[in-house]
Design a protein around this motif. Structure first.
Motif, short mmCIF file in Angstrom:
data_model
loop_
_atom_site.label_atom_id
_atom_site.label_comp_id
_atom_site.label_asym_id
_atom_site.label_seq_id
_atom_site.Cartn_x
_atom_site.Cartn_y
_atom_site.Cartn_z
N VAL A 141 -3.49 4.43 10.29
CA VAL A 141 -4.36 3.39 9.75
C VAL A 141 -5.68 4.06 9.42
O VAL A 141 -6.31 4.67 10.29
CB VAL A 141 -4.58 2.24 10.75
CG1 VAL A 141 -5.47 1.19 10.14
CG2 VAL A 141 -3.28 1.64 11.16
N SER A 142 -6.08 3.96 8.16
CA SER A 142 -7.31 4.62 7.75
C SER A 142 -8.34 3.57 7.39
O SER A 142 -8.03 2.58 6.72
CB SER A 142 -7.00 5.50 6.54
OG SER A 142 -8.11 5.54 5.68
N ASP A 143 -9.58 3.76 7.85
CA ASP A 143 -10.64 2.83 7.47
C ASP A 143 -11.58 3.46 6.45
O ASP A 143 -12.68 2.99 6.26
CB ASP A 143 -11.41 2.35 8.70
CG ASP A 143 -12.08 3.49 9.45
OD1 ASP A 143 -11.79 4.66 9.11
OD2 ASP A 143 -12.87 3.24 10.35
N PRO A 163 -8.43 7.05 1.13
CA PRO A 163 -8.60 5.63 0.85
C PRO A 163 -8.22 4.78 2.06
O PRO A 163 -7.53 5.25 2.97
CB PRO A 163 -7.66 5.38 -0.32
CG PRO A 163 -6.69 6.50 -0.29
CD PRO A 163 -7.39 7.66 0.31
N LYS A 164 -8.66 3.52 2.05
CA LYS A 164 -8.29 2.63 3.15
C LYS A 164 -6.83 2.24 3.06
O LYS A 164 -6.26 2.20 1.98
CB LYS A 164 -9.14 1.36 3.08
CG LYS A 164 -10.58 1.59 3.41
CD LYS A 164 -11.36 0.31 3.25
CE LYS A 164 -12.85 0.60 3.43
NZ LYS A 164 -13.67 -0.59 3.24
N GLY A 165 -6.25 1.93 4.19
CA GLY A 165 -4.88 1.45 4.16
C GLY A 165 -4.08 1.97 5.33
O GLY A 165 -4.60 2.66 6.19
N GLN A 166 -2.82 1.58 5.35
CA GLN A 166 -1.96 2.04 6.43
C GLN A 166 -0.63 2.49 5.87
O GLN A 166 -0.17 1.97 4.86
CB GLN A 166 -1.75 0.91 7.44
CG GLN A 166 -1.31 -0.39 6.83
CD GLN A 166 -1.33 -1.51 7.84
OE1 GLN A 166 -1.09 -1.29 9.00
NE2 GLN A 166 -1.62 -2.72 7.40
N TYR A 226 -8.38 5.69 12.00
CA TYR A 226 -8.69 4.54 12.84
C TYR A 226 -7.63 4.39 13.91
O TYR A 226 -7.92 4.04 15.04
CB TYR A 226 -8.77 3.27 11.99
CG TYR A 226 -9.31 2.09 12.76
CD1 TYR A 226 -10.65 1.99 13.03
CD2 TYR A 226 -8.47 1.11 13.26
CE1 TYR A 226 -11.16 0.96 13.77
CE2 TYR A 226 -8.96 0.06 14.00
CZ TYR A 226 -10.31 -0.01 14.25
OH TYR A 226 -10.82 -1.03 14.99
N ARG A 227 -6.40 4.70 13.55
CA ARG A 227 -5.32 4.65 14.52
C ARG A 227 -4.26 5.62 14.05
O ARG A 227 -3.86 5.61 12.89
CB ARG A 227 -4.74 3.23 14.57
CG ARG A 227 -3.49 3.10 15.41
CD ARG A 227 -3.83 2.54 16.76
NE ARG A 227 -2.61 2.28 17.52
CZ ARG A 227 -2.03 3.20 18.31
NH1 ARG A 227 -2.52 4.40 18.41
NH2 ARG A 227 -0.93 2.89 18.98
N PHE A 236 -12.63 -3.77 7.90
CA PHE A 236 -11.86 -3.41 6.72
C PHE A 236 -10.51 -4.09 6.79
O PHE A 236 -10.27 -4.95 7.62
CB PHE A 236 -11.71 -1.90 6.62
CG PHE A 236 -10.78 -1.31 7.63
CD1 PHE A 236 -9.48 -0.99 7.27
CD2 PHE A 236 -11.18 -1.10 8.93
CE1 PHE A 236 -8.63 -0.45 8.19
CE2 PHE A 236 -10.33 -0.56 9.84
CZ PHE A 236 -9.05 -0.24 9.48
N GLN A 272 0.85 -1.19 0.00
CA GLN A 272 0.00 0.00 0.00
C GLN A 272 0.88 1.23 0.00
O GLN A 272 1.83 1.31 0.78
CB GLN A 272 -0.88 0.01 1.25
CG GLN A 272 -2.05 -0.92 1.16
CD GLN A 272 -2.71 -1.12 2.51
OE1 GLN A 272 -2.08 -1.02 3.55
NE2 GLN A 272 -3.99 -1.38 2.50
#
Lengths: 185, 417, 156
Positions: B366-368, B346-349, B374-375, A70, A26
Motif C-alpha cells: 500500500v503506497s501513500d 503513485p498512490k494505490g495498492q 505505508y504497508r 489518502f 488500480q
C-alpha cells in the motif's frame, strides 16, 4: 494480454447481488469494497460461484489507516477520537480460483474500540493461522474463529505491534535483560 | 503372557486401520495422553518452531504448533524505511533463496512505478531465481536426509550448494543474502565468464542428482519413513491455502510461474512436476524433479540471454551510476534525493506474486505516495502450510513428525517474518 | 635414570596451560541455530570447511553435554527465555559464541521484536560479525575462542 484478475466486466452477477459494493481499479487489479455485514453472504457467494469458484483463500491482512489522508479513506489524522473511528482498519482478502486461474481482492472496513469482523474459517481452513496473525498484529477480532489467540508474538505481549500507534521500539522483554557493559558473570 | 483378552477394537490391526485414535488402554498408568514438548530448541525443529504433542502410546492424538520464534518485525520495520533500504529485509525472508524474494519485491515496485525492465535483466533474473530455487531445494532435501539419518546425501547436497553460493558470491558479493535487485534492474551486470562458469556448475549438478536418486529412491528405510506418511488430499490442500511443491505433490499443477507468468517463464520450455498421493515421498520426488526442471530453465537462460543494457531508464527510482554521482551535479542530487527521501511511487495498492521455493510468495503493497511503504505485507507460503500441518500429523507416530515437518521446508524468516 | 632421560620424556608445564590446551581442542558444541546464519552453519559443519580440525565437530543436541553454545541467528524476545534456559542447563566450563550480526547486536532489526544482542540475555565470549558471516569467519571465531581458553585461568 492474459487476464489474471476479475475486473468489473467479468462479474456482473456480483454487482447485482451486492449493489452497495464499491469498486476501484488500480494497476489492473480490482479493489472490491463491501460493508462487513455482508461478509457471510460474500464468502458463500465466492466459495460457490458457478463460473469462478474461489476455492483458495490466498491471504488475509489488514491495514491501519490511522494518521493517513489518502486512498478512499476518510481523513484520520491520529487524533484521540480517530483511535476509535469506525473505518480505521481495512481487512484485505485475496481469493484465488485454482480451476479458472482468476484472482480477486475484497476489502472491508472495521474499527471502533474492539474492531471485529466475521471469520472465514468455516469456508476456508486457510484462515486458521492468518486470522490469528491479523488478531495478533492488529487486534482485529474474528468472530466464530475456533481458537483466536496470538500466533507470532507471545501471550504476555500487550498491544498489537502493527498498529500505527504502537511504537517501533516498543520492546516487552520476557527475561530480565543484562547490561553487557556492566555486569560480568 | 497376557491373562486377559484384548478387545477386538484395540487389536493392533484394528488400531492401524484407523487414523484417528482417541482411546487406547495402553497409554500407561493414567490412561491420559502424555504431553511432549518438542522444540523450539530441537535439532529437527530448525530452531524456530515449538510443537506440543499429546501422545497415546506413540501415536499423536493432538498437536499444537507454535511458530513465531523468529518474528523479527520485518513488516513494521519496512513501514519505517524507504523503499530502497527495505530491500535487504526481503533477503532475509527466505534466506535460502534470497534472489526470488528480492525479485518479487522489486517486481511489485516496478509494477507500482510502471517500469518495464530490459530483456537482459529479465533473462538474468530468471536465471538467478532458478539457481536460487535449486539451492533452496538442495537445502530442504539435505535436511530431510540428515534428519532421518542419511548423512551422505546431506554432505553431497551441501557441497553442491556451496559451489552455487560461491558462484553467487562472485556476482553479488555475498554468499547468501545478496540485496542484488534494484528497481528497474540489478546491482551489476553478469560477465560472460560468470555465465560460462554457471553453465559448468549446473552441468556438474546433473550427475549429483543421479547419485542421490541412486542412494535414496529405492532405499528401504527411506521408503518406510516417507511412503504413505503425511498424506493430504487435493481438496484439503487447496482449502488450507497450501501452494508450491507441497500442493503440487497432491496432483494440483498450480505454479505461479505457469499460471501467471512473470519474467521469462513463458519463453522457456519446462514442465510442472506433480505428485499423486500427496505424501512425504511425493513431496521429496516433486522437489527432485523441480531441481531438474530448474537446471533445464537455467541452461536455456544462459543460451538465450541477450547482450544489451541491464538497467532500465528509470532515474526516478534507480540509483544513478557512481561516475555520474561524483562528476555531475544532477547525478549527485538524484542520488541524494533517492537515498534520503526514497523513490516516490503513485498512490494505490497492489498484490504481486512470484513462485517462491515453497509456494506462492506475495507482496501486498500500500503506497501513500511517499518514499516509504505505508504497508508492506508478505504472504508467506510456509506460514500457511504450518497452519495445516497439525491436521496432517495427527494420527501418525511421534517419529513421523520429523520427516513430515522436514518436507514442509519451513523457513523461519519467511514463516514468522 | 639420568637427568637427560627425564628431560627427554617429561614435559613440564603449568596446570592452567595444560588444561587450557586440552579444553581448547575438545569443544563440543550446542548449535542454537535460529535464522539465516544457521544455513551458513550447515556449510561450516559439512565436509568442505571441516570443523573437526579444531576439535569442534561434535554437535551435541543436549546442553548438558556441551561446552560451547553457538548462537547462530537472531534472538527475539520470544526466544530469549529459551536461550537463557539452555545456557543455564550447560555445565561449567561453558563458552558462548555469538555468530552473526543479529546475535552480536540485533543487526539491522532495531524494533520491538528483536533482542539487541544476545549478550543482553547471557554473557558472550566471542563475537563473530557478518550478515551472515562467511564460513571462514566462523572458523576464525572458533580459533579466537580456543586462544581465549588457552590464556585464561582454568577452574576445576
Amino acid at each position: 494480454m492474459e487476464k489474471y484478475w476479475l475486473l468489473k466486466d467479468d462479474i456482473p452477477d456480483f454487482f447485482e447481488k451486492f449493489p452497495h459494493a464499491g469498486y476501484t481499479e488500480q494497476f489492473g487489479q480490482p479493489n472490491v469494497r463491501i460493508p462487513k455485514e455482508d461478509l457471510a453472504e460474500l464468502f458463500d457467494f465466492w466459495k460457490n460461484h458457478s463460473k469462478y469458484p474461489m476455492d483458495m483463500l490466498l491471504d488475509i491482512t489488514a491495514v491501519d489507516y490511522l494518521s493517513s489522508d489518502f486512498a478512499e479513506k476518510p481523513n484520520l489524522t491520529g487524533r484521540e477520537e480517530d483511535l476509535y473511528s469506525e473505518t480505521r482498519f481495512d481487512v484485505v482478502y485475496h481469493f484465488y480460483s485454482v480451476s479458472t486461474n482468476r484472482r480477486i481482492r475484497v476489502i472491508t472496513s472495521c474499527g471502533g474500540e474492539h474492531p471485529e469482523v466475521l471469520s472465514s474459517y468455516a469456508w476456508w481452513k486457510a484462515a486458521y493461522y492468518i486470522e490469528r496473525e491479523v488478531w495478533d498484529m492488529f487486534g482485529i477480532k474474528f468472530t466464530n474463529h475456533p481458537e483466536l489467540r496470538r500466533v507470532l508474538m507471545y501471550e504476555e505481549f500487550e498491544g498489537h505491534p502493527l498498529r500505527k500507534d504502537y511504537p517501533l521500539m516498543g520492546e516487552q522483554p520476557r527475561v530480565k535483560l543484562r547490561n553487557p557493559e556492566q555486569e560480568n558473570d | 503372557m497376557t491373562d486377559f483378552e484384548i478387545p477386538a477394537k484395540y487389536k493392533i490391526e484394528e488400531v492401524l486401520k484407523k487414523k484417528e485414535i482417541i482411546e487406547l488402554p495402553i497409554a500407561g498408568p493414567h490412561d491420559q495422553p502424555i504431553k511432549v514438548n518438542i522444540g523450539p530448541s530441537h535439532p529437527a525443529m530448525h530452531g524456530t518452531i515449538k510443537m506440543v504433542a499429546e501422545l497415546v502410546g506413540e501415536t499423536i492424538v493432538n498437536l499444537d504448533v507454535e511458530p513465531g520464534f523468529l518474528h523479527r518485525g520485518m513488516e513494521k520495520t519496512c513501514e519505517n524505511r524507504t523503499y530502497l533500504s527495505a530491500l535487504p529485509y526481503t533477503d532475509r525472508l527466505n534466506y535460502v533463496s534470497a534472489f526470488i524474494n528480492n525479485f518479487g519485491y522489486v517486481g511489485a515496485l516496478e509494477e507500482l512505478f510502471g517500469i518495464e525492465i530490459t530483456e537482459r535483466c529479465s533473462w538474468l533474473r530468471t536465471l538467478l531465481a532458478e539457481m536460487s530455487r535449486i539451492t533452496d531445494h538442495y537445502t530442504c532435501q539435505a535436511a530431510i536426509c540428515s534428519e532421518i539419518g542419511a548423512m551422505t546425501p546431506f554432505l553431497y547436497f551441501m557441497q553442491a550448494r556451496d559451489f552455487i553460493w560461491e558462484h553467487f558470491n562472485w556476482l553479488s558479493g555475498a554468499r547468501q543474502t545478496y540485496s542484488y535487485a534494484r528497481i528497474g534492474g540489478v546491482a551489476k551486470d553478469a560477465t560472460k565468464e560468470w555465465l560460462q562458469k554457471a553453465k559448468q556448475i549446473l552441468l556438474d549438478n546433473i550427475p549429483l542428482l543421479k547419485d542421490i536418486h541412486g542412494l535414496m529412491d529405492k532405499n528401504r528405510i527411506f521408503l518406510d519413513r516417507m511412503q504413505g506418511v503425511g498424506e493430504i488430499s487435493k481438496e484439503d490442500a487447496i482449502n488450507a491455502g497450501i501452494t508450491g511443491p507441497f500442493l503440487r505433490s497432491t496432483g494440483v499443477a498450480y505454479d505461479v510461474r505457469r499460471a501467471m507468468p512473470y519474467l521469462k517463464y513463458d519463453e522457456v520450455e519446462w514442465e510442472v512436476p506433480v505428485g499423486k498421493y500427496g505424501d512425504n515421498y511425493d513431496r521429496w520426488y516433486v522437489r527432485m524433479r523441480e531441481i531438474e526442471e530448474s537446471i533445464k530453465i537455467c541452461l536455456q537462460c544462459i543460451d538465450k540471454i541477450p547482450e544489451g543494457p541491464v538497467n532500465a531508464e528509470a532515474n526516478f527510482a534507480h540509483l544513478p551510476e557512481k561516475t555520474e554521482v561524483y562528476t555531475t551535479i544532477e547525478g549527485l542530487i538524484n542520488h541524494f534525493k533517492l537515498v534520503i527521501d526514497g523513490p516516490k511511487p503513485p498512490k494505490g495498492q497492489l498484490y504481486h506474486c512470484v513462485e517462491g521455493a515453497n509456494g506462492e510468495l506475495g507482496y501486498y503493497l500500500v503506497s501513500d505516495g511517499s518514499g516509504t511503504a505505508y504497508r508492506l505485507h508478505v504472504r508467506p507460503p510456509s506460514f500457511l502450510i504450518m497452519g495445516a500441518i497439525d491436521k496432517i500429523i495427527i494420527g501418525h507416530q511421534l517419529a513421523d513428525i520429523i520427516p513430515i515437518f522436514g518436507t514442509v521446508n519451513m523457513i523461519g524468516g519467511e514463516c514468522d517474518r | 635414570m639420568s637427568e637427560d632421560k627425564i628431560l627427554d620424556n617429561v614435559i613440564t608445564t603449568r596446570m592452567d596451560k595444560f588444561i587450557g590446551w586440552a579444553r581448547s581442542y575438545s569443544l563440543w558444541q550446542y548449535v542454537f541455530g535460529t535464522a539465516c546464519c544457521a544455513m551458513e552453519f550447515m556449510s561450516v559443519s559439512s565436509s568442505h570447511y571441516d570443523t573437526d580440525r579444531f576439535g569442534a565437530a561434535m554437535p551435541r543436541y543436549s546442553p548438558r553435554q556441551s561446552d560451547m553454545l553457538m548462537i547462530v541467528g537472531t534472538i527475539t524476545h520470544k526466544q530469549a527465555p529459551v536461550l537463557r534456559r539452555v545456557w543455564e542447563q550447560m555445565a561449567e566450563p561453558k563458552y558462548v559464541v555469538a555468530v552473526g550480526a543479529c546475535a552480536v547486536s540485533g543487526g539491522f532489526y532495531r524494533n520491538y521484536a528483536v533482542v539487541q544482542g544476545a549478550d543482553r540475555v547471557i554473557p558472550v565470549d566471542v563475537y563473530v560479525p557478518g550478515c551472515p558471516p562467511r564460513p571462514e569467519m566462523i572458523l576464525d571465531g572458533i580459533m579466537a575462542l580456543q586462544e581465549k581458553i588457552r590464556n585464561s585461568k582454568q577452574y576445576l
